[in-house]
Design a protein around this motif. Structure first.
Motif, short mmCIF file in Angstrom:
data_model
loop_
_atom_site.label_atom_id
_atom_site.label_comp_id
_atom_site.label_asym_id
_atom_site.label_seq_id
_atom_site.Cartn_x
_atom_site.Cartn_y
_atom_site.Cartn_z
N ASP A 180 16.50 129.32 64.83
CA ASP A 180 16.00 130.61 64.32
C ASP A 180 15.49 131.19 65.74
O ASP A 180 14.45 130.93 66.18
CB ASP A 180 14.99 130.32 63.52
N ASN A 181 15.97 132.73 66.10
CA ASN A 181 15.62 133.40 66.99
C ASN A 181 14.65 134.52 66.75
O ASN A 181 14.22 135.27 67.47
CB ASN A 181 16.90 133.92 67.92
N ASN A 182 14.56 134.59 65.33
CA ASN A 182 13.75 135.80 64.71
C ASN A 182 12.35 135.96 65.22
O ASN A 182 11.92 136.85 65.38
CB ASN A 182 13.94 135.56 63.29
N PRO A 183 11.90 134.72 65.76
CA PRO A 183 10.17 134.86 66.15
C PRO A 183 10.15 135.52 67.64
O PRO A 183 9.34 135.65 68.18
CB PRO A 183 9.77 133.58 65.98
N GLY A 184 11.74 135.74 68.39
CA GLY A 184 11.46 136.33 69.33
C GLY A 184 11.82 135.07 70.51
O GLY A 184 11.85 135.49 71.53
N GLU A 185 11.98 134.02 70.16
CA GLU A 185 12.40 132.83 70.85
C GLU A 185 12.88 131.83 70.01
O GLU A 185 12.87 131.92 68.85
CB GLU A 185 10.98 132.44 71.43
N TRP A 244 13.43 128.82 67.61
CA TRP A 244 12.72 127.98 67.06
C TRP A 244 13.67 126.79 66.27
O TRP A 244 14.54 127.55 65.76
CB TRP A 244 11.68 128.60 66.01
N ARG A 295 14.27 124.53 63.54
CA ARG A 295 13.96 124.15 62.09
C ARG A 295 14.49 122.91 61.51
O ARG A 295 15.86 122.99 61.11
CB ARG A 295 13.79 125.38 61.15
N GLY A 350 13.53 131.25 53.72
CA GLY A 350 13.08 132.54 53.58
C GLY A 350 12.80 133.04 52.17
O GLY A 350 12.13 134.32 52.13
#
Length: 110
Positions: free
Chosen positions: A17-22, A24, A26, A84
């Motif tokens: 997951d790159n959605n937090p800007g870095e 992650w 999971r 989500g």
């Protein structure tokens, strides 16, 4: 997957997951015995299982795939839930970790 509590735990999916800007990483597990009812596996025991899963599965996964995640998130849910989405009738536990020298270090700031 064997965990310290002995509860049944099954890997449901792994998400990058790159959605937090870095990045992650999971790891989402199904653990049908978690919950707050009497006789269920509570958060206090589940955290030990999540740290074990991070150390035994996530560290090897990261090394094998040559990833450099900012965080590793281990989640347990008593039933499958799409990432989500909310499910008010489900129990979910989450912990986030930093990887330092092939060790999972709890990231209590998340």
């Amino acid at each position: 997957m064997p965990v310290p509590s002995g509860q049944p735990v099954h890997l449901n999916d792994v998400l990058l997951d790159n959605n937090p800007g870095e990045l992650w990483l999971r790891f989402r597990f199904i653990a049908p015995k978690i919950g707050s009812d009497v006789g269920r596996i509570g958060y206090d025991v589940a955290t030990i299982d999540m740290e074990h899963l991070c150390q035994t599965l996530a560290v090897a996964y990261v090394e094998h795939h040559k990833l450099e995640p900012a965080r590793v998130v281990i989640s347990l849910s008593n039933k499958p839930i799409d990432f989500g989405h909310t499910a008010p009738d489900a129990t979910q536990f989450f912990e986030a970790y930093l990887l330092q020298d092939s060790q999972c270090v709890w990231d209590g700031g998340i």
